[in-house]
Design a protein around this motif. Structure first.
Motif, PDB file in Angstrom:
ATOM      1  N   LEU A 156       0.917  -1.149   0.127  1.00  0.00           N
ATOM      2  CA  LEU A 156      -0.117  -0.043  -0.056  1.00  0.00           C
ATOM      3  C   LEU A 156       0.795   1.259   0.442  1.00  0.00           C
ATOM      4  O   LEU A 156       2.304   1.331   1.015  1.00  0.00           O
ATOM      5  N   SER A 157       0.608   2.101  -0.497  1.00  0.00           N
ATOM      6  CA  SER A 157       1.054   3.817  -0.886  1.00  0.00           C
ATOM      7  C   SER A 157       0.326   4.391  -0.393  1.00  0.00           C
ATOM      8  O   SER A 157      -1.165   4.896  -0.416  1.00  0.00           O
ATOM      9  N   PRO A 158       0.830   5.350   0.397  1.00  0.00           N
ATOM     10  CA  PRO A 158      -0.329   6.665   0.842  1.00  0.00           C
ATOM     11  C   PRO A 158      -1.086   7.153  -0.736  1.00  0.00           C
ATOM     12  O   PRO A 158      -0.281   7.992  -1.263  1.00  0.00           O
ATOM     13  N   ARG A 159      -2.159   8.043  -0.185  1.00  0.00           N
ATOM     14  CA  ARG A 159      -2.919   8.537  -0.871  1.00  0.00           C
ATOM     15  C   ARG A 159      -4.070  10.070  -0.136  1.00  0.00           C
ATOM     16  O   ARG A 159      -3.632   9.871   0.561  1.00  0.00           O
ATOM     17  N   GLN A 160      -3.978  10.787  -0.228  1.00  0.00           N
ATOM     18  CA  GLN A 160      -5.041  12.357   0.153  1.00  0.00           C
ATOM     19  C   GLN A 160      -5.816  11.465  -0.005  1.00  0.00           C
ATOM     20  O   GLN A 160      -7.073  11.299  -0.588  1.00  0.00           O
ATOM     21  N   VAL A 161      -6.161  12.286   1.098  1.00  0.00           N
ATOM     22  CA  VAL A 161      -8.056  11.736   1.469  1.00  0.00           C
ATOM     23  C   VAL A 161      -8.477  13.506   2.002  1.00  0.00           C
ATOM     24  O   VAL A 161      -7.170  14.022   2.482  1.00  0.00           O
ATOM     25  N   SER A 162      -9.904  13.594   1.640  1.00  0.00           N
ATOM     26  CA  SER A 162     -10.312  14.697   1.851  1.00  0.00           C
ATOM     27  C   SER A 162     -10.910  15.318   3.128  1.00  0.00           C
ATOM     28  O   SER A 162     -11.648  14.132   3.436  1.00  0.00           O
ATOM     29  N   VAL A 163     -10.806  15.831   4.101  1.00  0.00           N
ATOM     30  CA  VAL A 163     -11.326  16.106   5.575  1.00  0.00           C
ATOM     31  C   VAL A 163     -12.566  17.281   4.866  1.00  0.00           C
ATOM     32  O   VAL A 163     -12.334  18.013   4.572  1.00  0.00           O
ATOM     33  N   ALA A 164     -13.941  16.643   5.062  1.00  0.00           N
ATOM     34  CA  ALA A 164     -14.707  18.285   5.549  1.00  0.00           C
ATOM     35  C   ALA A 164     -14.512  18.599   7.335  1.00  0.00           C
ATOM     36  O   ALA A 164     -14.994  17.632   8.178  1.00  0.00           O
ATOM     37  N   ILE A 165     -13.838  19.658   7.266  1.00  0.00           N
ATOM     38  CA  ILE A 165     -13.961  19.916   8.664  1.00  0.00           C
ATOM     39  C   ILE A 165     -15.452  20.944   8.817  1.00  0.00           C
ATOM     40  O   ILE A 165     -16.084  22.386   7.330  1.00  0.00           O
ATOM     41  N   PRO A 166     -16.550  21.312   9.696  1.00  0.00           N
ATOM     42  CA  PRO A 166     -17.332  22.070   9.769  1.00  0.00           C
ATOM     43  C   PRO A 166     -16.648  23.522   9.723  1.00  0.00           C
ATOM     44  O   PRO A 166     -15.815  24.194  11.073  1.00  0.00           O
ATOM     45  N   VAL A 167     -17.808  23.931   9.113  1.00  0.00           N
ATOM     46  CA  VAL A 167     -17.323  25.526   9.252  1.00  0.00           C
ATOM     47  C   VAL A 167     -18.845  26.305  10.173  1.00  0.00           C
ATOM     48  O   VAL A 167     -19.296  26.215   9.759  1.00  0.00           O
ATOM     49  N   ILE A 168     -18.014  27.205  11.149  1.00  0.00           N
ATOM     50  CA  ILE A 168     -19.163  27.936  12.029  1.00  0.00           C
ATOM     51  C   ILE A 168     -19.487  29.148  11.675  1.00  0.00           C
ATOM     52  O   ILE A 168     -17.874  29.576  11.179  1.00  0.00           O
ATOM     53  N   ALA A 169     -20.235  29.537  11.409  1.00  0.00           N
ATOM     54  CA  ALA A 169     -20.206  31.090  10.640  1.00  0.00           C
ATOM     55  C   ALA A 169     -19.983  31.946  11.662  1.00  0.00           C
ATOM     56  O   ALA A 169     -20.597  31.864  12.824  1.00  0.00           O
ATOM     57  N   LEU A 170     -19.681  33.000  12.257  1.00  0.00           N
ATOM     58  CA  LEU A 170     -18.869  33.858  12.549  1.00  0.00           C
ATOM     59  C   LEU A 170     -20.127  35.388  12.987  1.00  0.00           C
ATOM     60  O   LEU A 170     -20.731  35.040  11.448  1.00  0.00           O
ATOM     61  N   LYS A 171     -20.099  35.676  13.866  1.00  0.00           N
ATOM     62  CA  LYS A 171     -21.297  37.167  13.844  1.00  0.00           C
ATOM     63  C   LYS A 171     -20.490  37.654  13.249  1.00  0.00           C
ATOM     64  O   LYS A 171     -20.302  37.879  13.028  1.00  0.00           O
ATOM     65  N   LYS A 172     -21.102  38.464  12.477  1.00  0.00           N
ATOM     66  CA  LYS A 172     -20.798  39.866  12.170  1.00  0.00           C
ATOM     67  C   LYS A 172     -20.025  40.872  13.385  1.00  0.00           C
ATOM     68  O   LYS A 172     -20.212  40.737  14.120  1.00  0.00           O
ATOM     69  N   ALA A 173     -18.739  41.265  12.480  1.00  0.00           N
ATOM     70  CA  ALA A 173     -18.161  41.983  13.616  1.00  0.00           C
ATOM     71  C   ALA A 173     -18.783  43.219  14.126  1.00  0.00           C
ATOM     72  O   ALA A 173     -19.653  43.688  13.434  1.00  0.00           O
ATOM     73  N   PRO A 174     -18.660  43.857  15.200  1.00  0.00           N
ATOM     74  CA  PRO A 174     -19.065  44.502  16.091  1.00  0.00           C
ATOM     75  C   PRO A 174     -19.385  45.750  14.828  1.00  0.00           C
ATOM     76  O   PRO A 174     -18.067  46.091  14.613  1.00  0.00           O
ATOM     77  N   LYS A 175     -19.645  46.792  14.975  1.00  0.00           N
ATOM     78  CA  LYS A 175     -19.613  47.757  14.397  1.00  0.00           C
ATOM     79  C   LYS A 175     -19.698  49.491  15.235  1.00  0.00           C
ATOM     80  O   LYS A 175     -19.315  48.422  16.450  1.00  0.00           O
ATOM     81  N   THR A 176     -19.400  50.191  14.567  1.00  0.00           N
ATOM     82  CA  THR A 176     -18.664  51.063  15.928  1.00  0.00           C
ATOM     83  C   THR A 176     -20.427  51.747  16.505  1.00  0.00           C
ATOM     84  O   THR A 176     -21.129  51.590  16.155  1.00  0.00           O
ATOM     85  N   LEU A 177     -19.218  51.862  17.858  1.00  0.00           N
ATOM     86  CA  LEU A 177     -19.693  52.806  18.481  1.00  0.00           C
ATOM     87  C   LEU A 177     -20.272  53.712  19.000  1.00  0.00           C
ATOM     88  O   LEU A 177     -21.873  54.105  19.106  1.00  0.00           O
ATOM     89  N   SER A 178     -20.511  54.693  17.117  1.00  0.00           N
ATOM     90  CA  SER A 178     -20.940  55.981  17.527  1.00  0.00           C
ATOM     91  C   SER A 178     -21.282  56.482  15.772  1.00  0.00           C
ATOM     92  O   SER A 178     -20.466  56.474  15.588  1.00  0.00           O
TER      93      SER A 178
END
Length: 173
Positions: free
Chosen positions: A31-53
């Motif tokens: 056997l020889s090594p082969r590439q394996v695709s790994v699915a990493i879950p993407v966690i949605a981030l909240k929007k960056a905080p907007k300025t306070l003024s």
């Protein structure tokens, strides 16, 4: 080598076990090594905080059909303007681009600080209404018609609109 490690090695010498090497089957050995695709879950981030003024243009309005819609005493969030309101009521209408429903930073019912208009109109307001869609980066301060005719009517550019931190909710422990 530390003294503790020396004593442990001296008192408990490592054991060596001789086991004959296991032969791997020919299928595993080839056997020889082969590439394996790994699915990493993407966690949605909240929007960056907007300025306070924010810098906005401020105007004043009072509830009449010429300045509002067909129901002038009802605001966009469903609140009813008190019959004996004045500038001390401290209600505010903001342009649609400033509301979260259209991608802005503010919500109905949120408290904001307005500064830069005048001593009589600066202060903390609650957002209850929205302006016509043609307005951008504007606020409308609710006043009484008599107050406008006595000098509170106007247009003020470069007014500071600041978010207030939410008040803490106290609970018994």
């Amino acid at each position: 080598m530390s003294i503790a490690l020396f004593l442990l090695t001296f008192l408990f010498p490592p054991r060596t076990i001789s086991v004959p090497a296991l032969a791997l089957p020919s299928t595993v050995a080839s056997l020889s090594p082969r590439q394996v695709s790994v699915a990493i879950p993407v966690i949605a981030l909240k929007k960056a905080p907007k300025t306070l003024s924010y810098r906005v243009t401020a105007t004043t309005y009072w509830p009449e059909v010429g300045q509002t819609d067909a129901a002038p005493m009802e605001t966009a969030d469903g609140s009813i303007i008190p019959a004996r309101h004045s500038s001390k009521t401290r209600w505010l209408a903001v342009s649609r681009d400033m509301l979260d429903k259209w991608g802005g930073p503010f919500h109905f019912g949120e408290k904001v600080r307005v500064s830069g208009i005048s001593d009589a109109l600066d202060g903390v307001y609650i957002i209850h209404d929205t302006m016509n869609r043609r307005h951008r980066h504007c606020v409308d301060v609710l006043v009484n018609e008599r107050e406008c005719k006595n000098g509170l009517e106007g247009l003020w550019p470069d007014i500071r609109l600041s978010k207030l931190a939410p008040e803490p909710v106290w609970e018994a422990s």
